[in-house]
Write an enzyme that holds these catalytic residues in place. Sequence first.
Site, PDB file in Angstrom:
ATOM      1  N   LYS A   1      -8.458 -16.751  -0.963  1.00 14.06           N
ATOM      2  CA  LYS A   1      -7.754 -18.035  -0.966  1.00 14.06           C
ATOM      3  C   LYS A   1      -7.969 -18.800   0.345  1.00 14.06           C
ATOM      4  CE  LYS A   1      -2.960 -19.687  -1.450  1.00 14.06           C
ATOM      5  NZ  LYS A   1      -1.551 -19.253  -1.483  1.00 14.06           N
TER       6      LYS A   1
ATOM      7  N   ALA B   1      -6.958  -8.390  -0.842  1.00 14.54           N
ATOM      8  CA  ALA B   1      -6.219  -9.638  -0.620  1.00 14.54           C
ATOM      9  C   ALA B   1      -4.713  -9.397  -0.614  1.00 14.54           C
ATOM     10  CB  ALA B   1      -6.572 -10.654  -1.699  1.00 14.54           C
TER      11      ALA B   1
ATOM     12  N   THR C   1      -0.938   0.380   1.914  1.00 15.94           N
ATOM     13  CA  THR C   1      -0.482   0.699   3.272  1.00 15.94           C
ATOM     14  C   THR C   1       0.453   1.904   3.281  1.00 15.94           C
ATOM     15  OG1 THR C   1       0.952  -0.161   5.017  1.00 15.94           O
ATOM     16  CG2 THR C   1       1.291  -1.092   2.858  1.00 15.94           C
ATOM     17  N   ASP C   2       0.543   2.571   4.437  1.00 17.30           N
ATOM     18  CA  ASP C   2       1.515   3.667   4.570  1.00 17.30           C
ATOM     19  C   ASP C   2       2.945   3.147   4.658  1.00 17.30           C
ATOM     20  OD1 ASP C   2       1.412   2.555   7.136  1.00 17.30           O
ATOM     21  OD2 ASP C   2       1.117   4.457   8.185  1.00 17.30           O
ATOM     22  N   GLU C   3       3.099   1.825   4.846  1.00 19.74           N
ATOM     23  CA  GLU C   3       4.452   1.272   5.025  1.00 19.74           C
ATOM     24  C   GLU C   3       5.298   1.381   3.754  1.00 19.74           C
ATOM     25  OE1 GLU C   3       4.807  -2.254   7.406  1.00 19.74           O
ATOM     26  OE2 GLU C   3       2.822  -1.968   8.253  1.00 19.74           O
TER      27      GLU C   3
ATOM     28  N   TYR D   1       7.269  -7.280   3.115  1.00 22.28           N
ATOM     29  CA  TYR D   1       5.834  -6.943   3.027  1.00 22.28           C
ATOM     30  C   TYR D   1       5.656  -5.592   2.349  1.00 22.28           C
ATOM     31  CZ  TYR D   1       1.393  -4.880   4.493  1.00 22.28           C
ATOM     32  OH  TYR D   1       0.183  -4.220   4.496  1.00 22.28           O
TER      33      TYR D   1
ATOM     34  N   LYS E   1       4.014  -4.571  -1.340  1.00 21.31           N
ATOM     35  CA  LYS E   1       2.871  -3.662  -1.493  1.00 21.31           C
ATOM     36  C   LYS E   1       3.266  -2.476  -2.387  1.00 21.31           C
ATOM     37  CE  LYS E   1      -0.704  -3.797   0.174  1.00 21.31           C
ATOM     38  NZ  LYS E   1      -1.977  -4.456  -0.224  1.00 21.31           N
TER      39      LYS E   1
ATOM     40  N   ASN F   1      -1.933   1.910  10.353  1.00 15.30           N
ATOM     41  CA  ASN F   1      -2.245   0.662  11.080  1.00 15.30           C
ATOM     42  C   ASN F   1      -3.700   0.623  11.543  1.00 15.30           C
ATOM     43  OD1 ASN F   1       0.730   0.831  11.225  1.00 15.30           O
ATOM     44  ND2 ASN F   1       0.498  -0.978  12.513  1.00 15.30           N
ATOM     45  N   ASN F   2      -4.381  -0.466  11.221  1.00 15.54           N
ATOM     46  CA  ASN F   2      -5.774  -0.656  11.629  1.00 15.54           C
ATOM     47  C   ASN F   2      -5.859  -1.500  12.892  1.00 15.54           C
ATOM     48  OD1 ASN F   2      -7.955  -0.798   8.747  1.00 15.54           O
ATOM     49  ND2 ASN F   2      -6.068   0.337   8.944  1.00 15.54           N
TER      50      ASN F   2
ATOM     51  N   PRO G   1       4.979  -8.925  24.747  1.00 12.29           N
ATOM     52  CA  PRO G   1       6.322  -8.773  24.159  1.00 12.29           C
ATOM     53  C   PRO G   1       6.458  -7.516  23.300  1.00 12.29           C
ATOM     54  CG  PRO G   1       5.043 -10.364  22.891  1.00 12.29           C
ATOM     55  CD  PRO G   1       4.138  -9.872  23.979  1.00 12.29           C
TER      56      PRO G   1
ATOM     57  N   ASN H   1       4.693   2.399  20.510  1.00 14.51           N
ATOM     58  CA  ASN H   1       4.161   1.075  20.883  1.00 14.51           C
ATOM     59  C   ASN H   1       4.006   0.944  22.397  1.00 14.51           C
ATOM     60  OD1 ASN H   1       4.107   0.366  18.211  1.00 14.51           O
ATOM     61  ND2 ASN H   1       6.106  -0.653  18.251  1.00 14.51           N
TER      62      ASN H   1
ATOM     63  N   HIS I   1      13.253  -2.643  11.424  1.00 16.96           N
ATOM     64  CA  HIS I   1      12.039  -2.107  12.053  1.00 16.96           C
ATOM     65  C   HIS I   1      11.924  -0.600  11.826  1.00 16.96           C
ATOM     66  CE1 HIS I   1       9.476  -2.409  15.997  1.00 16.96           C
ATOM     67  NE2 HIS I   1       8.780  -1.941  14.976  1.00 16.96           N
TER      68      HIS I   1
HETATM   69  P1  NAD Z   1      -5.467 -10.081   6.534  1.00 13.97           P
HETATM   70  O1  NAD Z   1      -4.151 -10.789   6.524  1.00 13.97           O
HETATM   71  O2  NAD Z   1      -6.297 -10.097   7.770  1.00 13.97           O
HETATM   72  O3  NAD Z   1      -6.392 -10.679   5.370  1.00 13.97           O
HETATM   73  C1  NAD Z   1      -5.898 -10.907   4.079  1.00 13.97           C
HETATM   74  C2  NAD Z   1      -6.915 -11.743   3.311  1.00 13.97           C
HETATM   75  O4  NAD Z   1      -6.390 -11.954   1.994  1.00 13.97           O
HETATM   76  C3  NAD Z   1      -7.158 -13.127   3.932  1.00 13.97           C
HETATM   77  O5  NAD Z   1      -8.537 -13.408   3.935  1.00 13.97           O
HETATM   78  C4  NAD Z   1      -6.405 -14.061   3.002  1.00 13.97           C
HETATM   79  O6  NAD Z   1      -6.964 -15.376   2.924  1.00 13.97           O
HETATM   80  C5  NAD Z   1      -6.514 -13.321   1.670  1.00 13.97           C
HETATM   81  N1  NAD Z   1      -5.428 -13.693   0.752  1.00 13.97           N
HETATM   82  C6  NAD Z   1      -4.102 -13.709   1.018  1.00 13.97           C
HETATM   83  N2  NAD Z   1      -3.433 -14.139  -0.078  1.00 13.97           N
HETATM   84  C7  NAD Z   1      -4.360 -14.399  -1.033  1.00 13.97           C
HETATM   85  C8  NAD Z   1      -4.310 -14.873  -2.371  1.00 13.97           C
HETATM   86  N3  NAD Z   1      -3.138 -15.186  -2.952  1.00 13.97           N
HETATM   87  N4  NAD Z   1      -5.455 -15.001  -3.061  1.00 13.97           N
HETATM   88  C9  NAD Z   1      -6.652 -14.698  -2.479  1.00 13.97           C
HETATM   89  N5  NAD Z   1      -6.775 -14.265  -1.215  1.00 13.97           N
HETATM   90  C10 NAD Z   1      -5.639 -14.114  -0.501  1.00 13.97           C
HETATM   91  O7  NAD Z   1      -5.146  -8.598   6.056  1.00 13.97           O
HETATM   92  P2  NAD Z   1      -5.846  -7.227   6.450  1.00 13.97           P
HETATM   93  O8  NAD Z   1      -5.216  -6.708   7.675  1.00 13.97           O
HETATM   94  O9  NAD Z   1      -7.308  -7.412   6.385  1.00 13.97           O
HETATM   95  O10 NAD Z   1      -5.357  -6.297   5.248  1.00 13.97           O
HETATM   96  C11 NAD Z   1      -6.144  -6.179   4.062  1.00 13.97           C
HETATM   97  C12 NAD Z   1      -5.441  -5.231   3.104  1.00 13.97           C
HETATM   98  O11 NAD Z   1      -5.276  -3.960   3.732  1.00 13.97           O
HETATM   99  C13 NAD Z   1      -4.047  -5.692   2.693  1.00 13.97           C
HETATM  100  O12 NAD Z   1      -3.878  -5.396   1.326  1.00 13.97           O
HETATM  101  C14 NAD Z   1      -3.112  -4.840   3.559  1.00 13.97           C
HETATM  102  O13 NAD Z   1      -1.880  -4.628   2.901  1.00 13.97           O
HETATM  103  C15 NAD Z   1      -3.915  -3.563   3.664  1.00 13.97           C
HETATM  104  N6  NAD Z   1      -3.643  -2.773   4.877  1.00 13.97           N
HETATM  105  C16 NAD Z   1      -3.721  -3.367   6.110  1.00 13.97           C
HETATM  106  C17 NAD Z   1      -3.499  -2.582   7.240  1.00 13.97           C
HETATM  107  C18 NAD Z   1      -3.596  -3.188   8.624  1.00 13.97           C
HETATM  108  O14 NAD Z   1      -3.254  -2.513   9.606  1.00 13.97           O
HETATM  109  N7  NAD Z   1      -4.064  -4.424   8.785  1.00 13.97           N
HETATM  110  C19 NAD Z   1      -3.188  -1.235   7.112  1.00 13.97           C
HETATM  111  C20 NAD Z   1      -3.123  -0.667   5.828  1.00 13.97           C
HETATM  112  C21 NAD Z   1      -3.358  -1.454   4.722  1.00 13.97           C
HETATM  113  P1  TYD Z   2       2.185  -4.947  13.681  1.00 15.31           P
HETATM  114  O1  TYD Z   2       0.858  -5.025  14.355  1.00 15.31           O
HETATM  115  O2  TYD Z   2       2.859  -6.217  13.292  1.00 15.31           O
HETATM  116  O3  TYD Z   2       1.985  -3.979  12.439  1.00 15.31           O
HETATM  117  P2  TYD Z   2       3.090  -3.316  11.434  1.00 15.31           P
HETATM  118  O4  TYD Z   2       4.372  -4.028  11.580  1.00 15.31           O
HETATM  119  O5  TYD Z   2       2.465  -3.531  10.104  1.00 15.31           O
HETATM  120  O6  TYD Z   2       3.174  -1.872  11.819  1.00 15.31           O
HETATM  121  O7  TYD Z   2       3.182  -4.139  14.619  1.00 15.31           O
HETATM  122  C1  TYD Z   2       2.892  -2.833  15.056  1.00 15.31           C
HETATM  123  C2  TYD Z   2       4.075  -2.330  15.845  1.00 15.31           C
HETATM  124  O8  TYD Z   2       4.173  -3.122  17.042  1.00 15.31           O
HETATM  125  C3  TYD Z   2       5.400  -2.505  15.139  1.00 15.31           C
HETATM  126  O9  TYD Z   2       6.251  -1.395  15.479  1.00 15.31           O
HETATM  127  C4  TYD Z   2       5.975  -3.779  15.713  1.00 15.31           C
HETATM  128  C5  TYD Z   2       5.437  -3.783  17.133  1.00 15.31           C
HETATM  129  N1  TYD Z   2       5.189  -5.099  17.737  1.00 15.31           N
HETATM  130  C6  TYD Z   2       5.714  -5.398  19.009  1.00 15.31           C
HETATM  131  O10 TYD Z   2       6.402  -4.576  19.635  1.00 15.31           O
HETATM  132  N2  TYD Z   2       5.435  -6.627  19.544  1.00 15.31           N
HETATM  133  C7  TYD Z   2       4.686  -7.559  18.889  1.00 15.31           C
HETATM  134  O11 TYD Z   2       4.481  -8.682  19.419  1.00 15.31           O
HETATM  135  C8  TYD Z   2       4.139  -7.229  17.604  1.00 15.31           C
HETATM  136  C9  TYD Z   2       3.315  -8.228  16.844  1.00 15.31           C
HETATM  137  C10 TYD Z   2       4.409  -5.986  17.067  1.00 15.31           C
END
Ligand code: NAD
Ligand code: TYD
Length: 369
Positions: free
Chosen positions: A54, A102, A149-151, A174, A178, A203-204, A229, A273, A308
């Site tokens: 999107k 997505a 996600t593990d969340e 969120y 999921k 977390n990636n 922060p 963190n 949190h």
């Molecule tokens: P991101 O937010 O960087 O990217 C999400 C992408 O999805 C974006 O390109 C956005 O435009 C697209 N998108 C959002 N809503 C949409 C819609 N309605 N239609 C089409 N496209 C849409 O996310 P990410 O960090 O790359 O995560 C990707 C996936 O991996 C997600 O499903 C997330 O839940 C999962 N995940 C992420 C992490 C992490 O640490 N980032 C960890 C575990 C799982």
């Molecule tokens: P985040 O990267 O938002 O990932 P998630 O909430 O999906 O785990 O946050 C990772 C951890 O860091 C989470 O415990 C929240 C904390 N955090 C901060 O302490 N400060 C910040 O500015 C952000 C964005 C996250």
Amino acid sequence: MDAGPSYGVSPGAGSGRKSNMNILVTGGAGFIGSNFLRMSVPNRPSDSFLNLDKLTYAANPANLAGIESLPNYQFERLDIADGKAVGEAFSRFLPDLVVHFAAESHVDRSIRSPGDFVQANVVGTFQLLEAFRTHSAARPGALFHHVSTDEVYGSVEGDARFVETTRYDPSSPYSASKAAADHLVRAYWRTYGLPVRITNCSNNYGPYQFPEKLIPLMILNALEGKPLPIYGRGLNVRDWLFVEDHCDAIWAVVERGKNGETYNIGGNCERANMEVVNTICEVVAEETGTPVVELKKLITYVEDRPGHDLRYAIDASKIAAECGWVPKHSFKEALLETVRWYRQERAWVDGVRSGEYLRWVETNYGARS
Ligand code: NAD
Ligand code: TYD
């Protein structure tokens, strides 16, 4: 549970056999999806890729600069919650494999705007499953791989770790959205026999991550001498995985996993963190020559995030035993690589910050909805 088809070797393995698959990737302009496409498209020339995205704020066409001109890659801007558009894309492309990234992905945004998360993550996944059921499921070897996600498991107590059978207990809009998506995917396996697999990853971090998440935000702020922060007391624990290891894990499950199964993916790298931010300060200090004490002075404790989760911890022994996957990157080395990337890619950072790429999207695709 039936054994899945063989999909050939992983993108990094070097000797991919011809498989001629149509691979539909959703969310491929975001952080993990674009890493997955950059690792996969050039290495699998006999497969065709279609990226449906999107292009929300989290997407960035610059993430795909290296692959957009390749003959086996196409892009379509589309909202996965739009059932008609999704159905049309599936009927044209006839995917053999769907890798569904997505999603709206940031917990803090989900607290401010939960409706967007239900729409993208729940309704969007439902529409993809329906289109897959109609257009793909009967194709030999078809597979719907759902990236989660593990969340979904919520906060883990004591020394315990999440296993695939841990009860779902999501805390934020969120993670709840999921979790709902995971339940739908599993229901389509049980009810309709759809060939699906789910991965729940920790977390990636790594290149191309939008700088609202902890690691890229702290790296950029440390490089720029801005406050770091930390929510609450900084004692919340996350398990960290380098993004390329996550992408390899997805291929391992696609190639060697089983339909109807769930696999946890983790980095065996639990850190509070506070510890992550201290390590970022040390790496940035080594790279820039700024005294580490100056960087640590930037640490600021701010109001905690509501709901949190205290600790996430992944037991990734199932994917290791059944799919032969373990992470290749150490936290310190991959963090160094990530810091260097954010230092070098100023144009990318400035583009994200200035909204330049948002204007590019509007010029090329019209205003975002
Ligand atoms: P991101 O937010 O960087 O990217 C999400 C992408 O999805 C974006 O390109 C956005 O435009 C697209 N998108 C959002 N809503 C949409 C819609 N309605 N239609 C089409 N496209 C849409 O996310 P990410 O960090 O790359 O995560 C990707 C996936 O991996 C997600 O499903 C997330 O839940 C999962 N995940 C992420 C992490 C992490 O640490 N980032 C960890 C575990 C799982
Ligand atoms: P985040 O990267 O938002 O990932 P998630 O909430 O999906 O785990 O946050 C990772 C951890 O860091 C989470 O415990 C929240 C904390 N955090 C901060 O302490 N400060 C910040 O500015 C952000 C964005 C996250």
